[in-house]
Design an enzyme around this catalytic site. Sequence first.
Site, PDB file in Angstrom:
ATOM      1  CB  THR A  41     -44.471  29.882  -1.315  1.00  0.00           C
ATOM      2  OG1 THR A  41     -45.337  30.057  -2.433  1.00  0.00           O
ATOM      3  CG2 THR A  41     -43.479  28.774  -1.625  1.00  0.00           C
ATOM      4  CE  LYS A  69     -44.777  28.327  -5.365  1.00  0.00           C
ATOM      5  NZ  LYS A  69     -45.235  29.123  -6.463  1.00  0.00           N
ATOM      6  CE  LYS A 117     -41.200  32.169   0.481  1.00  0.00           C
ATOM      7  NZ  LYS A 117     -42.533  32.734   0.534  1.00  0.00           N
TER       8      LYS A 117
HETATM    9  P1  NAD Z   1     -46.269  40.636  -0.466  1.00  0.00           P
HETATM   10  O1  NAD Z   1     -45.075  40.958   0.363  1.00  0.00           O
HETATM   11  O2  NAD Z   1     -46.669  41.537  -1.564  1.00  0.00           O
HETATM   12  O3  NAD Z   1     -47.546  40.449   0.491  1.00  0.00           O
HETATM   13  C1  NAD Z   1     -47.506  39.914   1.787  1.00  0.00           C
HETATM   14  C2  NAD Z   1     -48.385  40.803   2.656  1.00  0.00           C
HETATM   15  O4  NAD Z   1     -48.487  40.220   3.955  1.00  0.00           O
HETATM   16  C3  NAD Z   1     -47.809  42.212   2.856  1.00  0.00           C
HETATM   17  O5  NAD Z   1     -48.749  43.172   2.393  1.00  0.00           O
HETATM   18  C4  NAD Z   1     -47.576  42.300   4.367  1.00  0.00           C
HETATM   19  O6  NAD Z   1     -47.828  43.589   4.889  1.00  0.00           O
HETATM   20  C5  NAD Z   1     -48.588  41.293   4.877  1.00  0.00           C
HETATM   21  N1  NAD Z   1     -48.312  40.795   6.215  1.00  0.00           N
HETATM   22  C6  NAD Z   1     -47.176  40.283   6.724  1.00  0.00           C
HETATM   23  N2  NAD Z   1     -47.358  39.866   7.991  1.00  0.00           N
HETATM   24  C7  NAD Z   1     -48.666  40.122   8.293  1.00  0.00           C
HETATM   25  C8  NAD Z   1     -49.475  39.930   9.443  1.00  0.00           C
HETATM   26  N3  NAD Z   1     -49.000  39.371  10.556  1.00  0.00           N
HETATM   27  N4  NAD Z   1     -50.772  40.311   9.389  1.00  0.00           N
HETATM   28  C9  NAD Z   1     -51.274  40.886   8.266  1.00  0.00           C
HETATM   29  N5  NAD Z   1     -50.564  41.094   7.156  1.00  0.00           N
HETATM   30  C10 NAD Z   1     -49.272  40.718   7.157  1.00  0.00           C
HETATM   31  O7  NAD Z   1     -46.007  39.148  -1.006  1.00  0.00           O
HETATM   32  P2  NAD Z   1     -46.771  38.408  -2.218  1.00  0.00           P
HETATM   33  O8  NAD Z   1     -46.030  38.614  -3.489  1.00  0.00           O
HETATM   34  O9  NAD Z   1     -48.221  38.741  -2.127  1.00  0.00           O
HETATM   35  O10 NAD Z   1     -46.534  36.881  -1.809  1.00  0.00           O
HETATM   36  C11 NAD Z   1     -47.267  36.268  -0.778  1.00  0.00           C
HETATM   37  C12 NAD Z   1     -46.930  34.783  -0.778  1.00  0.00           C
HETATM   38  O11 NAD Z   1     -47.247  34.224  -2.049  1.00  0.00           O
HETATM   39  C13 NAD Z   1     -45.442  34.494  -0.527  1.00  0.00           C
HETATM   40  O12 NAD Z   1     -45.335  33.363   0.303  1.00  0.00           O
HETATM   41  C14 NAD Z   1     -44.897  34.230  -1.933  1.00  0.00           C
HETATM   42  O13 NAD Z   1     -43.778  33.359  -1.918  1.00  0.00           O
HETATM   43  C15 NAD Z   1     -46.116  33.548  -2.581  1.00  0.00           C
HETATM   44  N6  NAD Z   1     -46.145  33.667  -4.059  1.00  0.00           N
HETATM   45  C16 NAD Z   1     -45.924  34.859  -4.646  1.00  0.00           C
HETATM   46  C17 NAD Z   1     -45.969  34.947  -6.038  1.00  0.00           C
HETATM   47  C18 NAD Z   1     -45.718  36.260  -6.749  1.00  0.00           C
HETATM   48  O14 NAD Z   1     -45.517  36.245  -7.963  1.00  0.00           O
HETATM   49  N7  NAD Z   1     -45.730  37.378  -6.047  1.00  0.00           N
HETATM   50  C19 NAD Z   1     -46.242  33.804  -6.810  1.00  0.00           C
HETATM   51  C20 NAD Z   1     -46.513  32.605  -6.162  1.00  0.00           C
HETATM   52  C21 NAD Z   1     -46.463  32.537  -4.765  1.00  0.00           C
END
Ligand code: NAD
Length: 300
Positions: free
Chosen positions: A99, A174, A249
């Site tokens: 997102t 979204k 966010k």
């Molecule tokens: P998270 O922080 O658990 O996962 C993100 C991952 O990206 C981390 O493991 C981090 O180490 C990795 N990362 C960051 N930079 C990197 C790079 N350069 N190379 C490789 N890995 C890298 O976050 P999440 O909850 O999985 O959310 C991810 C996305 O999904 C966000 O944009 C969030 O807004 C969206 N989202 C999350 C949810 C939810 O309920 N968690 C729901 C809908 C949308």
Amino acid sequence: MTLDIGSLDIGFVGLGNMGGPMAANLVKAGHRVTGYDLVPEALRQAEGAGVRAAASAAEAVRDAQVVITMLPAGRHVLAAYAELLPAARPDTLFVDCSTIDVADARTAHELAVRAGHRAVDAPVSGGVVGATAGTLTFMVGATEPDFAGVRPVLEAMGRKVVHCGAAGAGQAAKICNNMILGISMIAVSEAFVLGESLGLSHQALFDVASTASGQCWALTSNCPVPGPVPASPANRDYAAGFAAALMAKDLGLAAGAAEAAGLPTELGRRAAELYADFAAADGAGLDFSAIITTLKENRA
Ligand code: NAD
């Protein structure tokens, strides 16, 4: 161009709370998934689900037909694309499921196309539960041919895939949806707090509003008070759920987009402020419906 969806080579970058289970579902669907995450533990967990672990993001995408990114925010996606786009084979389909800001999504798309690739934005709704169960909703910004190409890949991770328009339209859908959700949760919460002070029971207000014109998802599925909807996070001390930090966010992204468009969206901005304050004051990890607790505390 429609991809042959038999069994694809997929590079997956960002194996966190969402990306980990999404990559696992691609493996279950028969794809060969090579993944990378900065956090070794995330990479190890994905390996346990059958993802091949790469030593770098570039290595994860080198032989891929499709590259999926699931990263925290726009700056992470743009930084990752700087490394991934030159490393991938020409005409790779880049799919960003994070997102992020609509403007960043359009920039990412342009960078990918300029580097000789195809690109779509495909943010999700459904949270970690949906990512694990493979029941996410995908909101897609793409050309018609790229949408046709990406659809079967997304269907391995979700239940509903909606083509919202051209590049950035998925992100736009979204943040608009979540602006409705953030505002409506505050509206429902204010109504319960006011009802309580007028001597109205939670159940009575629920029974009326859930079948009257106040009906909405925040009330009938994620009710912010315990009791009327047994499955809502309010019944388990607001254990997330959809974390308030993520709502803060998404509302911030909506407020930023509104500002860029010169639109007041007064309630959206106020909701963004309330959620940002709540997240900063220890609410970040709670379900977003816990915002009701601050409305009670702020009583004069
Ligand atoms: P998270 O922080 O658990 O996962 C993100 C991952 O990206 C981390 O493991 C981090 O180490 C990795 N990362 C960051 N930079 C990197 C790079 N350069 N190379 C490789 N890995 C890298 O976050 P999440 O909850 O999985 O959310 C991810 C996305 O999904 C966000 O944009 C969030 O807004 C969206 N989202 C999350 C949810 C939810 O309920 N968690 C729901 C809908 C949308």
